[in-house]
Design a protein around this motif. Structure first.
Motif, PDB file in Angstrom:
ATOM      1  N   LYS A  27       1.551  10.222  -4.896  1.00 44.87           N
ATOM      2  CA  LYS A  27       2.278  11.473  -4.622  1.00 44.87           C
ATOM      3  C   LYS A  27       2.946  12.000  -5.891  1.00 44.87           C
ATOM      4  O   LYS A  27       2.884  13.200  -6.189  1.00 44.87           O
ATOM      5  CB  LYS A  27       3.345  11.254  -3.538  1.00 44.87           C
TER       6      LYS A  27
ATOM      7  N   ARG B  73      -6.432  12.386   0.576  1.00 44.46           N
ATOM      8  CA  ARG B  73      -5.688  12.049   1.803  1.00 44.46           C
ATOM      9  C   ARG B  73      -4.188  12.158   1.585  1.00 44.46           C
ATOM     10  O   ARG B  73      -3.466  12.743   2.402  1.00 44.46           O
ATOM     11  CB  ARG B  73      -6.057  10.637   2.254  1.00 44.46           C
ATOM     12  N   VAL B  74      -3.697  11.624   0.468  1.00 43.25           N
ATOM     13  CA  VAL B  74      -2.258  11.664   0.189  1.00 43.25           C
ATOM     14  C   VAL B  74      -1.801  13.104  -0.036  1.00 43.25           C
ATOM     15  O   VAL B  74      -0.734  13.512   0.451  1.00 43.25           O
ATOM     16  CB  VAL B  74      -1.927  10.784  -1.037  1.00 43.25           C
TER      17      VAL B  74
ATOM     18  N   VAL C  55      -7.711   3.485  -7.313  1.00 49.90           N
ATOM     19  CA  VAL C  55      -7.323   4.706  -6.607  1.00 49.90           C
ATOM     20  C   VAL C  55      -8.507   5.655  -6.637  1.00 49.90           C
ATOM     21  O   VAL C  55      -8.937   6.105  -7.705  1.00 49.90           O
ATOM     22  CB  VAL C  55      -6.093   5.363  -7.260  1.00 49.90           C
TER      23      VAL C  55
ATOM     24  N   LYS D   6       0.821  -1.214   0.000  1.00 48.46           N
ATOM     25  CA  LYS D   6       0.000   0.000   0.000  1.00 48.46           C
ATOM     26  C   LYS D   6       0.853   1.262   0.000  1.00 48.46           C
ATOM     27  O   LYS D   6       0.525   2.269  -0.656  1.00 48.46           O
ATOM     28  CB  LYS D   6      -0.920  -0.001   1.220  1.00 48.46           C
ATOM     29  N   GLU D   7       1.974   1.218   0.731  1.00 47.43           N
ATOM     30  CA  GLU D   7       2.854   2.390   0.812  1.00 47.43           C
ATOM     31  C   GLU D   7       3.437   2.737  -0.557  1.00 47.43           C
ATOM     32  O   GLU D   7       3.588   3.911  -0.909  1.00 47.43           O
ATOM     33  CB  GLU D   7       3.976   2.124   1.809  1.00 47.43           C
TER      34      GLU D   7
ATOM     35  N   ASP E 105      -8.601   8.746  -1.776  1.00 43.40           N
ATOM     36  CA  ASP E 105      -7.186   8.370  -1.632  1.00 43.40           C
ATOM     37  C   ASP E 105      -6.296   9.540  -2.017  1.00 43.40           C
ATOM     38  O   ASP E 105      -5.331   9.869  -1.310  1.00 43.40           O
ATOM     39  CB  ASP E 105      -6.862   7.172  -2.534  1.00 43.40           C
ATOM     40  N   LYS E 106      -6.607  10.165  -3.142  1.00 41.61           N
ATOM     41  CA  LYS E 106      -5.780  11.280  -3.622  1.00 41.61           C
ATOM     42  C   LYS E 106      -5.847  12.470  -2.671  1.00 41.61           C
ATOM     43  O   LYS E 106      -4.828  13.116  -2.404  1.00 41.61           O
ATOM     44  CB  LYS E 106      -6.221  11.685  -5.033  1.00 41.61           C
TER      45      LYS E 106
ATOM     46  N   GLU F  57       0.877   4.636  -2.514  1.00 37.81           N
ATOM     47  CA  GLU F  57       0.792   6.032  -2.068  1.00 37.81           C
ATOM     48  C   GLU F  57       1.943   6.860  -2.629  1.00 37.81           C
ATOM     49  O   GLU F  57       1.765   8.043  -2.945  1.00 37.81           O
ATOM     50  CB  GLU F  57       0.768   6.081  -0.539  1.00 37.81           C
ATOM     51  N   CYS F  58       3.112   6.241  -2.776  1.00 35.80           N
ATOM     52  CA  CYS F  58       4.244   6.937  -3.405  1.00 35.80           C
ATOM     53  C   CYS F  58       3.911   7.298  -4.849  1.00 35.80           C
ATOM     54  O   CYS F  58       4.221   8.402  -5.316  1.00 35.80           O
ATOM     55  CB  CYS F  58       5.502   6.065  -3.370  1.00 35.80           C
TER      56      CYS F  58
END
Length: 500
Positions: free
Chosen positions: A61, A295-296, A288, A53-54, A292-293, A57-58
């Protein structure tokens, strides 16, 4: 015939996650061979991949940072090829539906002898998640090769550009900008020596004015901006000479040899259909959402261009200063911390870009290794602004602190420092011990000037005869007589008044 070079880059960015792309194995660099290769890494029968998951998220970003299109639903595929360090016989990657789609990065190409500096927009085609392969190790045992699977499964974001670049300078400017950006947003440590940021450069040439692309050759795994520049320049010249001699360019993967400065063919270049891509049946599609976007995005730092604009509008810095100070996030954070500690922005910018950066470069250190903290530098600039220190005195204090490499070095407890912050106590202690306090007393400076004028009548006569250089010479004599401690502005003002 005049030729035009056409360049596109594919950059493998290793993501800063603690575990691998599809397993819980560690990604720590430098471990003993094969100690971080779990069941998934070595492809034991029956093991199943689980998406990190990390790493996702990268990727989000990065997509947000380049204002890219992002797929609400993307798919993982198997890229099939056979190589000793690829235990599954395929790499899990993304092909038809990548997580990050079209975006853009604006680069600044530096001036040369023949051209001024300019800006250019480089279009990003896609950025897709994938896993790294292992590593073949040759001659660790004489005459033998081994396989280290520690890197196998390490999370990568492969960032692919359009063929928008027309020179080695543009390609290097883009690579540097991307290198800065992925570190700024915290998705990659940018360590090129360890392979965290590796560029493959596609180079072709065509007659100037032609719209048809030439046959490309891909220079693999460039991990140095200097080598990238050299490799592109050599490859471009080689292709031009080959065509002008009546030869043809064969699509190939090539390697750059930094010792000879030459590229050489490694193998013929595969096309996408050679890899027999098909959706990985063990992985569900990646979704996605807008949530999600959002929050990131809330967790991301202020981006370089936004910070540059703020430094210009809020701190009244020049565009050049703002651009220089945002060359890296750590440098920008340091500068902002100096200003937040009370320093005047322009003075802080001059010291961070000048004295501090020069010292770091001379000792090959980065800003995080500077032995003088932002608050300590702000305290030094406070005493300089107050006139307690001259410019040369401030540089003396800076050197003392730097060389002692400790903010608390040699602090003494005396009453006159009692109510001050720790940082100001350090500055004032050095000023006291080294007798650096600037003389700003008008009477004391006038006495020095009177002595200098009496001893240098010839210079006085020259000045009154219209020779301006004589005034500067008299100022120099006054500063020498005060042992450099007289306030230069006051010396100039009082000396002019005396001379009439």
């Amino acid at each position: 015939m005049q030729w035009e070079v056409v360049i596109g880059l594919e950059t493998h960015t290793q993501l800063q996650t603690k575990s691998k792309q599809f397993s819980g194995a560690s990604t720590t660099y430098g471990a003993a061979p094969n100690t971080q290769a779990c069941e998934v890494s070595i492809a034991l029968p029956g093991v199943l991949p689980v998406l990190n998951k990390e790493a996702v998220e990268c990727a989000i970003k990065f997509g947000l940072a380049i204002d890219a299109e992002m797929a609400p639903r993307s798919v993982f595929s198997r890229k099939n090829y056979f190589y000793p360090d690829l235990p599954k016989g395929y790499q899990i990657s993304q092909f038809e539906l990548p997580v990050v789609g079209k975006g853009k990065i604006t680069i600044q190409v530096p001036a040369t002898k023949n051209a001024e500096a300019y800006e250019k927009v480089i279009n990003i085609t896609r950025a897709h998640l994938e896993e790294d392969a292992g590593k073949s190790v040759h001659d660790a045992v004489e005459g033998m090769s081994g396989i280290d699977l520690n890197r196998a499964g390490t999370p990568l974001l492969e960032i692919v550009t359009e063929p928008d670049m027309r020179s080695a300078a543009e390609a290097v400017a883009y690579a540097k900008k991307l290198h800065e950006l992925v570190q700024w947003i915290g998705i990659c440590d940018g360590n090129m020596q360890e392979g965290s940021f590796r560029c493959d450069v596609n180079v072709s040439v065509r007659p100037k004015g032609s719209e048809k692309l030439g046959t490309r050759r891909e220079i693999k795994n460039l991990n140095s901006f200097k080598f990238m520049q050299q490799a592109i320049e050599y490859e471009t010249q080689w292709q031009i000479e080959t065509l002008e001699d009546g030869g043809t360019i064969q699509q190939a993967t090539v390697l750059f040899n930094p010792d000879t400065g030459e590229t050489r063919a490694m193998r013929s270049k595969e096309e996408a259909n050679d890899y027999r891509y098909f959706p990985d049946p063990d992985l569900l599609p990646l979704e996605v959402t807008e949530a999600d976007k959002t929050r990131v995005k809330a967790e991301m730092p202020e981006l370089p261009q936004a910070l540059q604009a703020r430094l210009i509008s809020e701190y009244q810095l020049s565009a050049y200063d703002a651009s220089t100070l945002t060359a890296s996030r750590s440098l920008a954070d340091y500068f902002v911390a100096v200003v937040n500690a009370g320093a005047e922005p322009k003075q802080a910018a001059n010291w961070v870009m000048g004295t501090l950066s020069a010292k770091l470069n001379a000792e090959e250190k980065n800003i995080l290794e500077a032995p003088i903290s932002p608050k300590l530098l702000a305290s030094l600039l406070k005493r300089l602004s107050e006139g307690v220190l001259s410019s040369s005195g401030a540089k003396h204090v800076f050197e003392r602190i730097w060389n002692e490499s400790s903010e608390s070095a040699q602090i003494i407890s005396v009453n006159e420092f009692g109510g001050l912050d720790k940082e100001l106590r350090i500055i004032d202690e050095i000023i006291l011990k080294d007798d650096l306090k600037q003389v700003s007393d008008t009477g004391a400076i006038e006495a020095i000037i009177n002595e200098v004028l009496a001893a240098n009548q010839a210079m006085v006569d020259e000045y009154k005869a219209g020779k301006e250089k004589a005034f500067n010479a008299l100022v120099g004599q006054c500063m020498k007589a005060s042992k450099g401690k007289a306030n230069p502005a006051q010396v100039n003002e009082l000396l002019k008044a005396k001379l009439g």
